[in-house]
Design an enzyme around this catalytic site. Structure first.
Site, PDB file in Angstrom:
ATOM      1  N   TYR A 283       0.844  -1.208   0.000  1.00  0.00           N
ATOM      2  CA  TYR A 283       0.000   0.000   0.000  1.00  0.00           C
ATOM      3  C   TYR A 283       0.876   1.252   0.000  1.00  0.00           C
ATOM      4  O   TYR A 283       1.867   1.317   0.725  1.00  0.00           O
ATOM      5  CB  TYR A 283      -0.898   0.032   1.249  1.00  0.00           C
ATOM      6  CG  TYR A 283      -2.348  -0.266   0.910  1.00  0.00           C
ATOM      7  CD1 TYR A 283      -3.042   0.548   0.029  1.00  0.00           C
ATOM      8  CD2 TYR A 283      -3.007  -1.360   1.468  1.00  0.00           C
ATOM      9  CE1 TYR A 283      -4.352   0.283  -0.291  1.00  0.00           C
ATOM     10  CE2 TYR A 283      -4.323  -1.631   1.145  1.00  0.00           C
ATOM     11  CZ  TYR A 283      -4.992  -0.807   0.261  1.00  0.00           C
ATOM     12  OH  TYR A 283      -6.286  -1.062  -0.066  1.00  0.00           O
TER      13      TYR A 283
ATOM     14  N   ASP B 167      -7.790  13.819 -24.500  1.00  0.00           N
ATOM     15  CA  ASP B 167      -7.788  12.401 -24.147  1.00  0.00           C
ATOM     16  C   ASP B 167      -7.097  11.665 -25.287  1.00  0.00           C
ATOM     17  O   ASP B 167      -7.659  11.518 -26.377  1.00  0.00           O
ATOM     18  CB  ASP B 167      -9.238  11.919 -23.971  1.00  0.00           C
ATOM     19  CG  ASP B 167      -9.326  10.465 -23.554  1.00  0.00           C
ATOM     20  OD1 ASP B 167      -8.361   9.719 -23.804  1.00  0.00           O
ATOM     21  OD2 ASP B 167     -10.368  10.072 -22.994  1.00  0.00           O
TER      22      ASP B 167
ATOM     23  N   THR C 287      -4.910   6.248 -21.284  1.00  0.00           N
ATOM     24  CA  THR C 287      -4.678   4.918 -20.759  1.00  0.00           C
ATOM     25  C   THR C 287      -3.277   4.505 -21.213  1.00  0.00           C
ATOM     26  O   THR C 287      -2.661   5.157 -22.060  1.00  0.00           O
ATOM     27  CB  THR C 287      -5.711   3.906 -21.297  1.00  0.00           C
ATOM     28  OG1 THR C 287      -5.771   4.021 -22.717  1.00  0.00           O
ATOM     29  CG2 THR C 287      -7.083   4.149 -20.707  1.00  0.00           C
TER      30      THR C 287
ATOM     31  N   ARG D 202      -2.701  -2.414 -18.167  1.00  0.00           N
ATOM     32  CA  ARG D 202      -3.959  -1.668 -18.032  1.00  0.00           C
ATOM     33  C   ARG D 202      -3.793  -0.646 -16.919  1.00  0.00           C
ATOM     34  O   ARG D 202      -3.655  -1.004 -15.751  1.00  0.00           O
ATOM     35  CB  ARG D 202      -5.103  -2.611 -17.697  1.00  0.00           C
ATOM     36  CG  ARG D 202      -5.319  -3.677 -18.739  1.00  0.00           C
ATOM     37  CD  ARG D 202      -6.637  -4.342 -18.545  1.00  0.00           C
ATOM     38  NE  ARG D 202      -7.680  -3.511 -19.065  1.00  0.00           N
ATOM     39  CZ  ARG D 202      -8.099  -3.561 -20.328  1.00  0.00           C
ATOM     40  NH1 ARG D 202      -7.557  -4.388 -21.174  1.00  0.00           N
ATOM     41  NH2 ARG D 202      -9.068  -2.788 -20.738  1.00  0.00           N
TER      42      ARG D 202
ATOM     43  N   GLU E 280      -0.562   4.871  -0.318  1.00  0.00           N
ATOM     44  CA  GLU E 280      -1.344   6.102  -0.474  1.00  0.00           C
ATOM     45  C   GLU E 280      -0.464   7.335  -0.332  1.00  0.00           C
ATOM     46  O   GLU E 280       0.380   7.400   0.567  1.00  0.00           O
ATOM     47  CB  GLU E 280      -2.454   6.174   0.588  1.00  0.00           C
ATOM     48  CG  GLU E 280      -3.770   5.659   0.059  1.00  0.00           C
ATOM     49  CD  GLU E 280      -4.320   4.535   0.894  1.00  0.00           C
ATOM     50  OE1 GLU E 280      -3.501   3.746   1.407  1.00  0.00           O
ATOM     51  OE2 GLU E 280      -5.552   4.468   1.017  1.00  0.00           O
TER      52      GLU E 280
ATOM     53  N   LYS F 218      -3.221   0.816 -24.762  1.00  0.00           N
ATOM     54  CA  LYS F 218      -3.688   0.728 -26.152  1.00  0.00           C
ATOM     55  C   LYS F 218      -2.460   0.782 -27.065  1.00  0.00           C
ATOM     56  O   LYS F 218      -1.627  -0.115 -26.965  1.00  0.00           O
ATOM     57  CB  LYS F 218      -4.718   1.824 -26.417  1.00  0.00           C
ATOM     58  CG  LYS F 218      -5.975   1.653 -25.513  1.00  0.00           C
ATOM     59  CD  LYS F 218      -7.052   2.656 -25.801  1.00  0.00           C
ATOM     60  CE  LYS F 218      -8.324   2.357 -25.044  1.00  0.00           C
ATOM     61  NZ  LYS F 218      -8.442   3.061 -23.751  1.00  0.00           N
TER      62      LYS F 218
END
Ligand code: DSN
Length: 420
Positions: free
Chosen positions: A56, A202, A228, A237, A58, A231
């Site tokens: 973790y 985008d 993203t 991903r 954060e 692609k």
């Protein structure tokens, strides 16, 4: 079999391991033309399967809410530095879980609920998160949409300007998911400047083309860029927000603590690996080959009487309107899948049919170019697409089966990362 080998998984959970093997084989045997997909390298696959998933983190490097970040901080910093270098931006946030959360962070950074956003309409080629009405971005904000011209299938910047002047959006999106042509970033930037909006580009579909110099970059025109990473950029991903320094703080705050908790550190590492790959000269060759393949495929489809939205392509993506072929997108996509050609049915601009049963097909050449297919093979792919459409119209399942065999034979000559 799958590469890297999944021997421990096979021993612990043969059911899941069997499905993973099946999927790897399926990807090996199909001409994968889904415009938003690719094959990542085994290095990227390995990075996503590491112990970094156990941690973790954060917060951001040097300012975390959990101890034990001695390794995670340099991993995230490497991803950030590589993103900045590849795209030539002042700031990068590599934590968004995927494209939709990245886009939502832009709303949180620049808009209050009810304020106006403008984006490309989904049926014209935009994305749900650019303010389309079924998305939170269309429900929580006042959204206005621009489309494309009926005669050209392309955005008309005069219409965009008129709409922007009338509606005064605070954020304008450019980019989308089914746009076969180059985006005019300076044109959008001039409109955003005139109405005092933040221009958000985008670039999810074309990030790899931009990284490889095969599509103009929005950097210097759009102060906020989302993408993203899986692609044409050919990473895991995930997603990134790239921006100028002025907007860095607002965007970082919007991602964490605004929207997300702990970043997916294994994904961050894999993004860093993919960006390392994208910085090499071979990646530029790859990006240009994607476009060359798309142009060759588009030309061969037109020769066979297919009606392409905008008449062709400038990037990796082709949108076919099948109306003149006497078949809808969905039955054609399903027949093509049985024949070993994987793509998606898609609305075309001004589509009289419903989105779940539209008139079109969307194709992209990112994955097959990774596989090593070139412009000569695109002529054959167009021929197969044509034959399958005819076979489906004639109920000729034997022809579809024969083509699936031919495709398996062809692909046997082209190695796939992730399968040996
Ligand atoms: N699902 C992506 C695509 O296929 O274009 C967009 O989010």
């Amino acid at each position: 079999m799958h590469q890297p080998a999944i021997t421990d998984l096979a021993a612990a959970d043969p059911e899941i391991a069997g499905l993973v093997e099946q999927e790897a084989k399926r990807q090996y045997e199909k001409i994968r033309l889904i415009a938003s997909e690719n094959y990542v390298s085994t290095a990227v696959l390995e990075a996503t399967g590491t112990v970094l998933t156990n941690k973790y983190s954060e917060g951001y490097a040097g300012k975390r809410y959990y101890e034990g970040q001695q390794v995670i901080d340099p991993v995230e910093n490497l991803a950030i530095e590589r993103a900045k270098a590849v795209f030539g931006v002042e700031h990068a946030n590599v934590q968004p879980y995927s494209g939709s959360p990245a886009n939502l962070a832009v709303y949180l950074a620049f808009l209050q609920p009810g304020e106006t956003v403008m984006g490309m309409a989904l049926p014209a080629g935009g994305h749900l998160t650019h303010g389309w009405n079924v998305s939170a971005t269309g429900k929580w904000f006042r959204s206005v949409a621009y489309g494309v011209r009926k005669d050209t299938g392309q955005v008309d910047l005069d219409e965009v300007r008129d709409l922007a002047l009338a509606e005064r959006p605070k954020v304008i999106w450019c980019g989308g998911t089914a746009i076969p042509r180059t985006i005019d970033y300076p044109g959008f930037a001039a409109i955003a400047q005139e109405v005092g909006a933040v221009l958000a580009a985008d670039i999810a579909h074309i990030a790899g083309l931009i990284a490889g110099g095969a599509h103009p970059s929005p950097v210097g025109h759009a102060p906020v860029i989302t993408t993203t990473t899986h692609k044409t950029l050919r990473g895991p991903r995930g997603a990134m927000i790239l921006s100028d320094a002025e907007h860095a703080k607002a965007l970082d705050r919007a991602v964490f603590p605004g929207l997300q908790g702990g970043p997916h550190n294994h994904t961050t590492a894999a993004i860093a690996v993919a960006l390392g790959e994208a910085s090499k000269p071979e990646f530029s060759t790859y990006a240009h080959a994607i476009v060359a393949n798309a142009k060759a495929l588009a030309e061969a489809l037109v020769e066979r009487g297919f009606d392409l939205v905008t008449g062709g392509t400038d990037n990796h993506l082709i949108l076919i309107d099948l109306t003149n072929k006497g078949i809808a997108g969905k039955p054609a996509a399903k027949a093509l899948d049985r024949a070993g050609i994987e793509l998606n049915y898609n609305s075309v601009p001004f589509d009289p049919r419903k989105p779940f049963d539209p008139s079109g097909l969307r194709l992209g050449t990112g994955a097959i170019t990774t596989r090593g297919l070139g412009t000569d093979q695109m002529v054959k792919v167009a021929e197969w697409i044509d034959q399958v459409v005819q076979a489906e119209n004639n109920g000729d399942e034997a022809a579809i089966e024969r083509i699936a065999g031919e495709i398996r034979d062809l692909l046997g000559n082209y190695p796939m990362p992730g399968w040996r």
